[in-house]
Design a protein around this motif. Structure first.
Motif, mmCIF file in Angstrom:
data_model
loop_
_atom_site.group_PDB
_atom_site.id
_atom_site.type_symbol
_atom_site.label_atom_id
_atom_site.label_comp_id
_atom_site.label_asym_id
_atom_site.label_seq_id
_atom_site.Cartn_x
_atom_site.Cartn_y
_atom_site.Cartn_z
ATOM 1 N N UNK A 58 0.833 -1.214 0.000
ATOM 2 C CA UNK A 58 0.000 0.000 0.000
ATOM 3 C C UNK A 58 0.866 1.262 0.000
ATOM 4 N N UNK A 59 2.120 1.138 -0.418
ATOM 5 C CA UNK A 59 3.018 2.283 -0.522
ATOM 6 C C UNK A 59 2.854 2.923 -1.897
ATOM 7 N N UNK A 60 2.333 4.147 -1.973
ATOM 8 C CA UNK A 60 2.100 4.781 -3.288
ATOM 9 C C UNK A 60 3.375 4.953 -4.111
ATOM 10 N N UNK A 61 4.551 4.931 -3.458
ATOM 11 C CA UNK A 61 5.811 5.104 -4.178
ATOM 12 C C UNK A 61 6.358 3.786 -4.712
ATOM 13 N N UNK A 62 5.703 2.683 -4.379
ATOM 14 C CA UNK A 62 6.201 1.365 -4.767
ATOM 15 C C UNK A 62 5.707 0.971 -6.151
ATOM 16 N N UNK A 63 6.518 0.278 -6.925
ATOM 17 C CA UNK A 63 6.046 -0.234 -8.223
ATOM 18 C C UNK A 63 4.965 -1.311 -8.061
ATOM 19 N N UNK A 64 4.845 -1.862 -6.858
ATOM 20 C CA UNK A 64 3.830 -2.899 -6.599
ATOM 21 C C UNK A 64 2.615 -2.365 -5.857
ATOM 22 N N UNK A 65 2.431 -1.043 -5.887
ATOM 23 C CA UNK A 65 1.303 -0.406 -5.204
ATOM 24 C C UNK A 65 -0.026 -1.059 -5.607
ATOM 25 N N UNK A 66 -0.829 -1.404 -4.605
ATOM 26 C CA UNK A 66 -2.149 -2.027 -4.795
ATOM 27 C C UNK A 66 -2.076 -3.469 -5.313
ATOM 28 N N UNK A 67 -0.929 -4.094 -5.152
ATOM 29 C CA UNK A 67 -0.801 -5.480 -5.606
ATOM 30 C C UNK A 67 -0.608 -6.427 -4.424
ATOM 31 N N UNK A 68 -1.106 -7.641 -4.587
ATOM 32 C CA UNK A 68 -0.810 -8.701 -3.629
ATOM 33 C C UNK A 68 0.598 -9.190 -3.938
ATOM 34 N N UNK A 69 1.519 -8.988 -3.009
ATOM 35 C CA UNK A 69 2.921 -9.313 -3.276
ATOM 36 C C UNK A 69 3.315 -10.673 -2.696
ATOM 37 N N UNK A 70 2.455 -11.253 -1.862
ATOM 38 C CA UNK A 70 2.770 -12.573 -1.299
ATOM 39 C C UNK A 70 1.483 -13.243 -0.832
ATOM 40 N N UNK A 71 1.439 -14.563 -0.959
ATOM 41 C CA UNK A 71 0.298 -15.356 -0.491
ATOM 42 C C UNK A 71 0.832 -16.537 0.304
ATOM 43 N N UNK A 72 0.321 -16.696 1.513
ATOM 44 C CA UNK A 72 0.714 -17.825 2.364
ATOM 45 C C UNK A 72 -0.509 -18.720 2.572
ATOM 46 N N UNK A 73 -0.592 -19.843 1.845
ATOM 47 C CA UNK A 73 -1.747 -20.729 2.018
ATOM 48 C C UNK A 73 -1.652 -21.513 3.319
ATOM 49 N N UNK A 74 -2.790 -21.735 3.942
ATOM 50 C CA UNK A 74 -2.838 -22.587 5.118
ATOM 51 C C UNK A 74 -2.795 -24.053 4.675
ATOM 52 N N UNK A 75 -2.426 -24.981 5.562
ATOM 53 C CA UNK A 75 -2.290 -26.385 5.144
ATOM 54 C C UNK A 75 -3.597 -27.169 5.114
ATOM 55 N N UNK A 76 -4.738 -26.518 5.389
ATOM 56 C CA UNK A 76 -6.024 -27.221 5.433
ATOM 57 C C UNK A 76 -7.085 -26.468 4.646
ATOM 58 N N UNK A 77 -8.164 -27.166 4.315
ATOM 59 C CA UNK A 77 -9.284 -26.559 3.601
ATOM 60 C C UNK A 77 -10.364 -26.084 4.572
ATOM 61 N N UNK A 78 -11.103 -25.056 4.154
ATOM 62 C CA UNK A 78 -12.353 -24.609 4.798
ATOM 63 C C UNK A 78 -12.176 -24.231 6.264
ATOM 64 N N UNK A 79 -11.081 -23.550 6.561
ATOM 65 C CA UNK A 79 -10.850 -23.079 7.934
ATOM 66 C C UNK A 79 -11.774 -21.921 8.312
ATOM 67 N N UNK A 80 -12.034 -21.028 7.366
ATOM 68 C CA UNK A 80 -12.672 -19.729 7.592
ATOM 69 C C UNK A 80 -11.789 -18.873 8.510
ATOM 70 N N UNK A 81 -10.610 -18.498 7.972
ATOM 71 C CA UNK A 81 -9.826 -17.466 8.632
ATOM 72 C C UNK A 81 -10.704 -16.226 8.765
ATOM 73 N N UNK A 82 -10.490 -15.454 9.811
ATOM 74 C CA UNK A 82 -11.438 -14.355 10.053
ATOM 75 C C UNK A 82 -10.678 -13.135 10.594
#
Length: 493
Positions: A58-82
């Motif tokens: 969310x840094x307006x000066x970054x070339x990756x502004x407004x981008x998802x830069x990393x995703x960490x999947x959980x090891x299980x299905x249907x947890x409903x992180x909240x």
């Protein structure tokens, strides 16, 4: 990334201090947010993939502004992180041995609790080596399930509220974790003291108090909302006042029908304050709670959002509970600026965010409002017949060519109070019921510019994070966290 990590550490600590900031006003002078963590959910979608933790630039000066830069999947299905919380925050500021480097991720439905290492590389979180607390630990050691809010304590322990027992009935208890090993210690509350329902909580040690709220029984709300469950007593309407030292429930504040489903609770940030606010979803009210001169606690309604008389409402049985043909606002998230001057909340069904000046605590004054989507849009199926607030139905919100589905929901305010971030997913089963297009197209993250002088809210048209474009398919993004702490995670002692 290393430079960023060092600057973050330098900004939030000193040579003899622990994590966070000495006071809320010191926190307002902290660095501008550069990245945000938020859980993304696939439960109740057609995508058979695990929930994951997204890192957004969310840094307006970054070339990756407004981008998802990393995703960490959980090891299980249907947890409903909240929701999420920290291993340490400003409540540990006086302890130089503590570091804010682990994010706690409770799973609302599966009852798993994940521990994420955000200290090694803040821009690429990884699962901690002791990364998972199994449901059976909550079931057998505590008799609890469905963990929700996580707060770090000054003792170094972590406290997590729960909504149910292992059978899906309502049970508002609290799990204590060791802040170093993340093992389940046991219950915070004394035996037999659990509340009938649970959800959120906030503590204020200078007044020896903690107050918790109520959503409903997990097996009643787990797959959607049925107003008959409200009438049957499966949803709450009370605040529970706890003695912070003895861990006993000392008072119950019944808010009545007007206070049905009290969700997020916020004390004022000033640790000497003996008052705060709670948003009540079903009747779209905000109550102020406060300590009386006698030393006990009381609550009074200070805000009410009137319903709108409508036709074409997709779920007519909902307004049958709220007195015939009226679409409710459904206040879901609420927060207070770090200087205790402004209160913000989202009306998930009406589709607006509101800003109130709370300088006069008993008489909040609305000073800002912005519509971002919702269920009463002028090109939608719902026609408003009578409206005590608006002259016309709001237009749909389109940002960078993307039509916003759902309604504004989770909020996070920048430390300086000038930027408000918002996502649109409430809870996957309710998303699917109220806003099926949200589940199909994914949620979004938006940013609102805030006038902190006179008040006022304005959408930043150049900011959009579209979770409908995720690699594994549209996702439902929820609560937002800054690496250095924020106004909904940190408590001062």
């Amino acid at each position: 990334d290393v430079t960023y990590a060092h600057s973050l550490l330098a900004a939030s600590t000193c040579s003899r201090c622990g994590p966070g900031y000495k006071t809320p006003l010191d926190a307002m002078k902290g660095p501008r947010e550069e990245i945000v963590y938020l859980p993304c959910i696939y439960r109740n979608t057609d995508i058979q993939k695990p929930d994951y933790l997204a890192t957004v630039d969310v840094n307006p000066q970054s070339p990756n502004f407004c981008k998802v830069i990393h995703r960490l999947p959980m090891p299980n299905l249907k947890d409903e992180l909240h929701h999420s919380g920290w291993n340490a925050c400003s409540s540990c500021y006086d302890d130089p041995s503590k570091r804010r480097n682990r994010l706690i991720l409770p799973s609302l439905i599966s009852s798993r609790i994940y521990v994420v290492d955000v200290g090694t590389d803040p821009r690429a979180p990884r699962l901690h080596k002791v990364h998972l607390i199994e449901p059976i630990d909550l079931f057998w050691k505590c008799g609890l399930a469905n963990p929700h809010t996580s707060h770090c304590l000054g003792s170094g322990q972590i406290m997590i509220s729960t909504m149910g027992d292992p059978s899906g009935n309502g049970k508002g208890g609290f799990v204590l974790l060791d802040g170093e090993t993340f093992e389940v210690i046991g219950n915070w509350e004394q035996p037999g003291e659990a509340a009938p329902f649970g959800y959120d909580f906030w503590y204020q040690p200078r007044h020896n108090v903690m107050i918790s709220t109520e959503w409903g029984a997990p097996k009643a709300l787990g797959n959607g909302f049925n107003p008959a469950d409200v009438r049957a007593g499966h949803y709450g309407q009370r605040l529970h006042v706890w003695d912070w030292t003895t861990h006993k429930r000392i008072q119950i504040l019944d808010l009545g029908e007007e206070g049905a489903i009290p969700l997020e609770i916020r004390f004022l940030h000033n640790p000497a304050a003996a008052e705060g606010f709670v948003g009540c979803a079903l009747q779209s009210t905000v109550f102020r709670f406060y300590k009386t001169p006698k030393g006990n606690w009381a609550a009074e309604k200070v805000i009410h959002i009137p319903g709108k008389k409508v036709k074409g409402w997709a779920l007519p049985e909902i307004h049958s509970f709220t007195h015939v043909l009226f679409a409710i606002g459904l206040i879901t998230d609420i927060l207070i600026s770090l200087d205790d001057r402004f209160l913000y909340f989202s009306n998930w069904l009406h589709g607006d965010i509101r800003q109130y000046d709370i300088t006069d605590r008993r008489n909040p004054r609305m000073v800002g409002q912005v519509f971002l989507a919702g269920s009463i849009l002028k090109d939608g199926p719902v026609k408003v017949l009578e409206d005590k607030e608006l002259d016309s139905q709001p237009a749909p919100r389109i940002i960078k060519g993307k039509r916003v589905q759902g309604g504004p929901q989770m909020l996070q305010l920048s430390l300086d109070g000038k930027r408000l971030y918002v996502t649109t997913s409430l809870y996957s089963a309710w998303d699917k019921q109220f806003y099926p297009d949200l589940v199909k197209e994914g949620s979004v993250m938006m940013q609102i510019d805030v006038d902190t002088d006179k008040g006022g809210l304005k959408l930043n048209e150049n900011f959009l994070v579209d979770f409908g474009a995720e690699p594994d398919g549209p996702a439902l993004a929820h609560e937002l966290r800054y690496p250095g702490g924020d106004c909904t995670s940190d408590i001062w002692l």
